[in-house]
Design an enzyme around this catalytic site. Structure first.
Site, mmCIF file in Angstrom:
data_model
loop_
_atom_site.group_PDB
_atom_site.id
_atom_site.type_symbol
_atom_site.label_atom_id
_atom_site.label_comp_id
_atom_site.label_asym_id
_atom_site.label_seq_id
_atom_site.Cartn_x
_atom_site.Cartn_y
_atom_site.Cartn_z
ATOM 1 N N CYS A 4 0.845 -1.194 0.000
ATOM 2 C CA CYS A 4 0.000 0.000 0.000
ATOM 3 C C CYS A 4 0.881 1.246 0.000
ATOM 4 O O CYS A 4 1.722 1.436 0.884
ATOM 5 C CB CYS A 4 -0.920 -0.005 1.218
ATOM 6 S SG CYS A 4 -1.813 1.550 1.436
ATOM 7 N N CYS A 7 0.533 3.429 3.165
ATOM 8 C CA CYS A 7 1.238 2.814 4.305
ATOM 9 C C CYS A 7 2.733 3.115 4.188
ATOM 10 O O CYS A 7 3.391 3.448 5.181
ATOM 11 C CB CYS A 7 1.013 1.305 4.335
ATOM 12 S SG CYS A 7 -0.598 0.804 4.998
ATOM 13 N N HIS A 46 -3.288 0.903 8.320
ATOM 14 C CA HIS A 46 -4.049 0.661 7.094
ATOM 15 C C HIS A 46 -5.529 0.434 7.380
ATOM 16 O O HIS A 46 -5.903 -0.508 8.078
ATOM 17 C CB HIS A 46 -3.485 -0.543 6.334
ATOM 18 C CG HIS A 46 -4.147 -0.742 5.011
ATOM 19 N ND1 HIS A 46 -3.779 -0.033 3.887
ATOM 20 C CD2 HIS A 46 -5.192 -1.524 4.639
ATOM 21 C CE1 HIS A 46 -4.567 -0.389 2.891
ATOM 22 N NE2 HIS A 46 -5.432 -1.293 3.313
ATOM 23 N N GLY A 91 -14.642 7.184 -7.144
ATOM 24 C CA GLY A 91 -13.340 7.305 -7.796
ATOM 25 C C GLY A 91 -12.172 7.145 -6.838
ATOM 26 O O GLY A 91 -11.084 7.681 -7.086
ATOM 27 N N HIS A 98 -8.392 8.094 3.224
ATOM 28 C CA HIS A 98 -7.706 9.391 3.240
ATOM 29 C C HIS A 98 -8.707 10.518 3.109
ATOM 30 O O HIS A 98 -9.759 10.378 2.487
ATOM 31 C CB HIS A 98 -6.638 9.479 2.154
ATOM 32 C CG HIS A 98 -7.117 9.118 0.776
ATOM 33 N ND1 HIS A 98 -7.293 7.814 0.371
ATOM 34 C CD2 HIS A 98 -7.461 9.885 -0.279
ATOM 35 C CE1 HIS A 98 -7.708 7.792 -0.879
ATOM 36 N NE2 HIS A 98 -7.840 9.040 -1.300
HETATM 37 P P1 AMP Z 1 -8.515 9.313 -4.292
HETATM 38 O O1 AMP Z 1 -8.866 9.485 -5.729
HETATM 39 O O2 AMP Z 1 -9.482 9.943 -3.355
HETATM 40 O O3 AMP Z 1 -8.184 7.887 -3.949
HETATM 41 O O4 AMP Z 1 -7.186 10.169 -4.085
HETATM 42 C C1 AMP Z 1 -5.913 9.655 -4.110
HETATM 43 C C2 AMP Z 1 -4.996 10.844 -4.107
HETATM 44 O O5 AMP Z 1 -3.689 10.435 -3.768
HETATM 45 C C3 AMP Z 1 -4.918 11.553 -5.472
HETATM 46 O O6 AMP Z 1 -5.304 12.919 -5.305
HETATM 47 C C4 AMP Z 1 -3.452 11.392 -5.856
HETATM 48 O O7 AMP Z 1 -2.943 12.511 -6.549
HETATM 49 C C5 AMP Z 1 -2.787 11.197 -4.510
HETATM 50 N N1 AMP Z 1 -1.548 10.441 -4.548
HETATM 51 C C6 AMP Z 1 -1.336 9.238 -5.117
HETATM 52 N N2 AMP Z 1 -0.064 8.844 -4.928
HETATM 53 C C7 AMP Z 1 0.534 9.821 -4.210
HETATM 54 C C8 AMP Z 1 1.844 9.997 -3.693
HETATM 55 N N3 AMP Z 1 2.805 9.099 -3.882
HETATM 56 N N4 AMP Z 1 2.115 11.146 -3.013
HETATM 57 C C9 AMP Z 1 1.150 12.071 -2.823
HETATM 58 N N5 AMP Z 1 -0.102 11.946 -3.269
HETATM 59 C C10 AMP Z 1 -0.405 10.843 -3.966
HETATM 60 ZN ZN ZN Z 2 -2.329 1.387 3.607
#
Ligand code: AMP
Ligand code: ZN
Length: 112
Positions: A4, A7, A46, A91, A98
């Protein structure tokens, strides 16, 4: 969870722009920001999605962190949005619970 990405970020093995850590909460700048301020706040443990969070202490710690962050970033002056995408229809791309904090511009409503 070993594979993950969030994580890994919470453990510090994947790099991120750390904004906050305290208790069981970690926050970092979103890699693909949708607003001038776009911060992702996560429980360090997680939890895959919103309805899997059974312990109210998780929310209490998350919203305490959000309160600290929005004040530190000055978002409390003009407003901001907190968003949770949970599951496919919303989405949710990363299966680790988060909370997005979005601010620094006028935000449209309703979202798409
Ligand atoms: P969601 O669509 O709500 O699952 O949002 C996931 C978010 O995580 C998106 O806005 C991505 O741009 C962000 N994201 C994915 N990988 C990373 C990463 N390595 N560092 C920072 N943000 C990330
Ligand atoms: Zn996780």
């Amino acid at each position: 969870m070993n594979d993950c990405i969030f994580c890994g970020i919470a453990r510090g093995v994947i790099e991120s722009g750390k904004v906050y850590s305290g208790g069981d909460v970690f926050a970092f700048n979103d890699i693909n920001p949708q607003a001038p301020v776009h911060i992702v706040v996560i429980p360090s443990q997680h939890i895959a999605k919103l309805e899997d969070a059974k312990d109210p202490a998780v929310f209490s710690q998350i919203f305490k962190a959000i309160d600290i962050i929005v004040k530190e970033k000055g978002l409390d002056k003009n407003g901001y949005r907190v968003v949770v995408n949970s599951g496919r229809d919303a989405g949710q791309a990363v299966p680790h619970l988060h909370f997005h904090i979005l601010g620094g511009r006028t935000l449209n409503w309703p979202p798409g």
